[in-house]
Design an enzyme around this catalytic site. Structure first.
Site, short mmCIF file in Angstrom:
data_model
loop_
_atom_site.label_atom_id
_atom_site.label_comp_id
_atom_site.label_asym_id
_atom_site.label_seq_id
_atom_site.Cartn_x
_atom_site.Cartn_y
_atom_site.Cartn_z
N LYS A 76 71.89 18.41 24.58
CA LYS A 76 72.10 18.35 23.13
C LYS A 76 72.65 16.98 22.80
O LYS A 76 73.59 16.50 23.44
CB LYS A 76 73.12 19.43 22.71
CG LYS A 76 73.27 19.56 21.23
CD LYS A 76 72.23 20.49 20.62
CE LYS A 76 72.16 20.39 19.12
NZ LYS A 76 71.43 19.23 18.61
N LYS A 128 81.77 16.33 25.46
CA LYS A 128 82.15 16.85 24.14
C LYS A 128 81.83 18.34 24.01
O LYS A 128 82.66 19.13 23.54
CB LYS A 128 81.39 16.06 23.07
CG LYS A 128 81.92 16.22 21.69
CD LYS A 128 81.06 15.50 20.67
CE LYS A 128 80.96 14.02 20.95
NZ LYS A 128 80.15 13.31 19.95
N LYS A 156 71.09 12.24 24.83
CA LYS A 156 71.12 11.31 23.69
C LYS A 156 69.81 10.53 23.68
O LYS A 156 69.19 10.32 24.72
CB LYS A 156 72.29 10.32 23.84
CG LYS A 156 72.70 9.68 22.54
CD LYS A 156 73.63 10.59 21.76
CE LYS A 156 74.04 9.99 20.43
NZ LYS A 156 75.07 10.84 19.79
N THR A 194 80.73 16.83 10.85
CA THR A 194 81.47 15.92 11.74
C THR A 194 82.81 15.57 11.10
O THR A 194 83.87 15.64 11.72
CB THR A 194 80.65 14.66 12.01
OG1 THR A 194 79.41 15.06 12.59
CG2 THR A 194 81.36 13.70 12.94
N ASN A 251 77.68 8.62 6.71
CA ASN A 251 77.76 10.07 6.62
C ASN A 251 79.18 10.56 6.94
O ASN A 251 79.87 11.11 6.09
CB ASN A 251 76.72 10.69 7.57
CG ASN A 251 76.83 12.21 7.64
OD1 ASN A 251 77.85 12.74 8.08
ND2 ASN A 251 75.82 12.91 7.20
N SER A 293 75.76 21.95 14.70
CA SER A 293 74.39 21.88 15.25
C SER A 293 74.12 23.11 16.11
O SER A 293 73.04 23.71 16.06
CB SER A 293 74.24 20.64 16.14
OG SER A 293 73.77 19.55 15.39
P1 NAD Z 1 75.76 6.43 9.33
O1 NAD Z 1 74.60 5.60 9.69
O2 NAD Z 1 75.62 7.41 8.23
O3 NAD Z 1 77.01 5.50 8.96
C1 NAD Z 1 77.43 4.43 9.72
C2 NAD Z 1 78.23 3.54 8.77
O4 NAD Z 1 78.87 2.52 9.52
C3 NAD Z 1 77.38 2.84 7.71
O5 NAD Z 1 78.05 2.89 6.48
C4 NAD Z 1 77.31 1.38 8.19
O6 NAD Z 1 77.21 0.46 7.13
C5 NAD Z 1 78.68 1.27 8.86
N1 NAD Z 1 78.77 0.21 9.83
C6 NAD Z 1 77.85 -0.23 10.74
N2 NAD Z 1 78.35 -1.25 11.45
C7 NAD Z 1 79.62 -1.47 11.00
C8 NAD Z 1 80.66 -2.36 11.33
N3 NAD Z 1 80.49 -3.25 12.29
N4 NAD Z 1 81.82 -2.26 10.65
C9 NAD Z 1 82.00 -1.35 9.68
N5 NAD Z 1 81.05 -0.47 9.32
C10 NAD Z 1 79.88 -0.53 9.97
O7 NAD Z 1 76.22 7.13 10.69
P2 NAD Z 1 77.14 8.39 10.89
O8 NAD Z 1 76.27 9.54 11.11
O9 NAD Z 1 78.20 8.44 9.85
O10 NAD Z 1 77.80 8.02 12.30
C11 NAD Z 1 78.91 7.15 12.40
C12 NAD Z 1 79.50 7.32 13.78
O11 NAD Z 1 79.85 8.67 13.96
C13 NAD Z 1 78.58 6.97 14.94
O12 NAD Z 1 79.33 6.41 16.01
C14 NAD Z 1 78.03 8.30 15.36
O13 NAD Z 1 77.62 8.29 16.72
C15 NAD Z 1 79.24 9.16 15.14
N6 NAD Z 1 78.93 10.56 15.00
C16 NAD Z 1 78.18 11.01 13.95
C17 NAD Z 1 77.88 12.37 13.85
C18 NAD Z 1 77.12 12.92 12.71
O14 NAD Z 1 76.92 14.15 12.68
N7 NAD Z 1 76.70 12.15 11.73
C19 NAD Z 1 78.34 13.25 14.84
C20 NAD Z 1 79.14 12.76 15.88
C21 NAD Z 1 79.41 11.41 15.93
#
Ligand code: NAD
Length: 419
Positions: free
Chosen positions: A67, A91, A103, A187, A218, A358
Site C-alpha cells: 500500500k 507506517k 510506493k 492525513t 492537500n 485509504s
Molecule cells: P500536495 O502536492 O497537495 O502539496 C504539497 C505542497 O507543498 C504544495 O503546496 C507545494 O507548493 C508545497 N511545496 C513543494 N515544495 C515546497 C518547498 N520546498 N517548500 C514549501 N512548500 C513546498 O501534497 P500533499 O498530498 O499535501 O503531500 C504533502 C506531503 O505529505 C508529502 O510529503 C506527502 O508524501 C505527505 N503525505 C501526504 C498524504 C496525503 O494523503 N495527501 C498522506 C501521507 C503523507
C-alpha cells in the site's frame, strides 16, 4: 544521489538495536521485495512522443497487500521511492493496519502537461504496472501532485485491462467513484488527532499556541483549517514559491482562496486579498528557509522530505514539530532536534491518517458499502489515538524519542508476523 533510503535505514537500525530485533527480520526489511521501472511513451499535444520514467517499489507484504501513494515530481528517483516504500511498511505497522508497504512515482513536472497528456501518462503507467497491481496485491493512492482524478484514471484503466470493475485497486478516489467520505482531509485529520492528544498530555491550551505550516497543499491546507478552528494562531504558511508571515494571524480560508486566485500564498497583495483583520499587523513575504526558523510553538511540515537537516536543525525555534510530510527531517537533523528537546511527532505516526482512511476505503470497496463520514472519523480517531498512546508508552519504556518509539512499535509487529 539521494541519501533518503540510507538515512531511513539508519534510523531503523538504531531502533532494531534498542529492541533487540531478530537480525533475520532486519535483513528482510533492508531491501524491497520488488522494484519495477517503466518507460512510459506519451504522445504529446504537439504530436511528438516523449518517454517518462516511472517506478513502483513493493517493499514488504508480510502484513497484507502493498500500500502506498504515487508521486508525480521532476525529482522523483529510485532511492526516494525505495525510502518512501519502506516508510509505508513501517507506517502501516505503527497504526496496526493489515497492509504492507509500497510506493510509486513518475519523473515529471505535471504542471507542464495538459490534462490530456496527464491522462495518457497515467493510463500508460497503469498499463505497464498492471501485472503487479491488484486489490489483493498492491493498492496505490495519491501523493505529491497526484489526486482523485488520477486515481480514477488508474481505476478505469486497470478495470479495462482485467475486464472486471475493480474500485479496490486504488484508494483516494472521489466519493462518486468509490472513494471514502473523509479521505481528502484524512492525513491532516489524523495528524490533528495526534497533535491534540499530545497537547492534552502536556496540559497546554491551543489558544496560547502559535502554528507555522510549510507546504499549503492537500495536507497543509486542511491542517491549517483544523488548527485555526481549534483556536491555535496560525502565523505563517508557505508553498513551493515561498512563504508569508502574519504576526496577527492568518485566516486559512483566505489563504486558500488567495492561493487559488494567484497561485501562491505569497501573492495575496496581487490578488487584492488581505489575510488579517484590520489592526492585526501587516504581513511580510518570507523564504521557505526563514519560515522553518520562525519562533512558534508548533511547526507543521507538509511539503517534501529533507527540510530539516544538520544545517538548519540548530536554528529551529519551534517546540513541537508535526511531520505530515514523509521524511521531512533527516537523521542528522533528528539527532540535533532531540538533543535540543524539541518534540517531533514523527511522519510514520503523524501522517498515517491518510493510509488509515485509504484502508477504510479499500474495505468499503471490497464490502460494496459506503460508511458515513461520522463512522470514518470515529474509526480514524480511535486508530490514531491508540497508536499515539502505544508509541508514547514505547518511548517512555525505552527512554527514547517518539520516532524511535514508533519504529519499535512497528518493528515488534513486523517481527511477530514475519517470524
Ligand atoms: P500536495 O502536492 O497537495 O502539496 C504539497 C505542497 O507543498 C504544495 O503546496 C507545494 O507548493 C508545497 N511545496 C513543494 N515544495 C515546497 C518547498 N520546498 N517548500 C514549501 N512548500 C513546498 O501534497 P500533499 O498530498 O499535501 O503531500 C504533502 C506531503 O505529505 C508529502 O510529503 C506527502 O508524501 C505527505 N503525505 C501526504 C498524504 C496525503 O494523503 N495527501 C498522506 C501521507 C503523507
Amino acid at each position: 544521489m539521494s541519501r533518503f533510503f540510507e538515512t531511513t535505514l539508519e534510523q531503523l537500525k538504531k531502533a532494531a538495536k534498542t529492541m533487540k530485533l531478530s537480525p533475520s527480520v532486519f535483513t528482510i526489511l533492508e531491501e524491497p521485495q520488488r522494484i519495477v521501472t517503466a518507460h512510459i511513451p506519451v504522445t504529446m499535444d504537439n504530436g511528438t512522443i516523449q518517454i517518462f520514467r516511472g517506478y513502483r517499489v513493493q517493499h514488504n507484504n508480510a502484513r497484507g497487500p502493498y500500500k502506498g501513494g504515487i508521486r508525480y515530481h521532476p525529482d522523483v528517483n529510485m532511492e526516494e521511492v525505495k525510502a518512501l516504500a519502506l516508510l509505508m511498511t513501517i507506517k502501516c505497522a505503527v497504526v496496526n493496519l493489515p497492509l504492507g508497504g509500497g510506493k510509486g512515482g513518475i519523473e515529471v513536472d505535471s504542471h507542464k502537461l495538459s490534462q490530456r497528456e496527464l491522462e495518457a501518462l497515467t493510463r500508460g503507467y497503469t498499463r505497464l504496472m498492471a501485472p503487479i497491481l491488484g486489490p489483493k496485491i498492491d493498492v496505490p493512492a495519491p501523493d505529491v501532485y497526484t489526486n482523485a482524478q488520477i486515481m480514477a484514471w488508474i481505476y478505469d484503466e486497470y478495470s479495462k485491462i482485467t475486464g472486471k470493475d475493480s474500485p479496490a485497486v486504488v484508494t483516494g478516489k472521489a466519493v462518486g467513484k468509490g472513494g471514502s467520505l473523509g479521505r481528502e482531509s484524512a492525513t491532516a485529520q489524523g495528524g490533528f488527532y495526534v497533535l491534540m492528544e499530545f497537547i492534552q498530555k502536556m496540559k497546554k491550551n491551543p489558544k496560547d499556541m502559535t502554528v507555522v505550516i510549510q507546504g499549503f497543499g492537500n495536507a497543509g491546507s486542511f491542517i491549517a483549517r483544523m488548527v485555526h478552528d481549534a483556536g491555535f494562531r496560525l502565523i505563517a504558511v508557505s508553498d513551493s514559491k515561498g512563504g508569508l508571515y502574519c504576526k496577527g494571524g492568518i485566516d486559512p480560508a483566505i489563504a486558500y482562496s488567495c492561493k487559488r486566485e494567484s497561485h501562491s500564498v505569497q501573492n495575496c497583495e496581487i490578488a487584492g486579498i488581505e489575510y488579517t483583520k484590520k489592526g492585526e499587523g501587516v504581513c511580510k513575504r518570507i523564504s521557505n528557509a526563514e519560515l522553518l526558523e520562525l519562533p512558534c510553538d508548533i511547526l507543521v511540515l507538509s511539503a517534501l522530505e529533507n527540510q530539516i537537516t544538520a544545517s538548519n536543525a540548530k536554528n529551529i525555534r519551534a517546540h513541537i514539530i508535526l511531520e505530515l510530510a514523509n521524511g521531512p527531517t533527516d537523521a542528522e537533523g533528528d539527532i540535533i532536534l532531540e538533543k535540543r528537546g524539541i518534540t517531533v511527532l514523527p511522519d510514520i505516526l503523524a501522517n498515517a491518517g491518510g493510509v488509515t482512511v485509504s484502508y477504510f476505503e479499500w474495505l468499503q470497496n471490497l464490502q460494496k458499502k459506503q460508511w458515513t463520514e461520522k463512522i470514518v472519523l470515529a474509526k480514524l480517531k480511535k486508530t490514531m489515538v491508540e497508536a499515539f498512546n502505544e508509541v508514547y508508552a514505547m518511548s517512555r519504556k525505552y527512554k527514547i524519542g517518539l520516532r524511535q518509539g514508533a519504529l519499535i512499535t512497528a518493528l515488534k509487529r513486523l517481527e511477530d508476523t514475519i517470524i
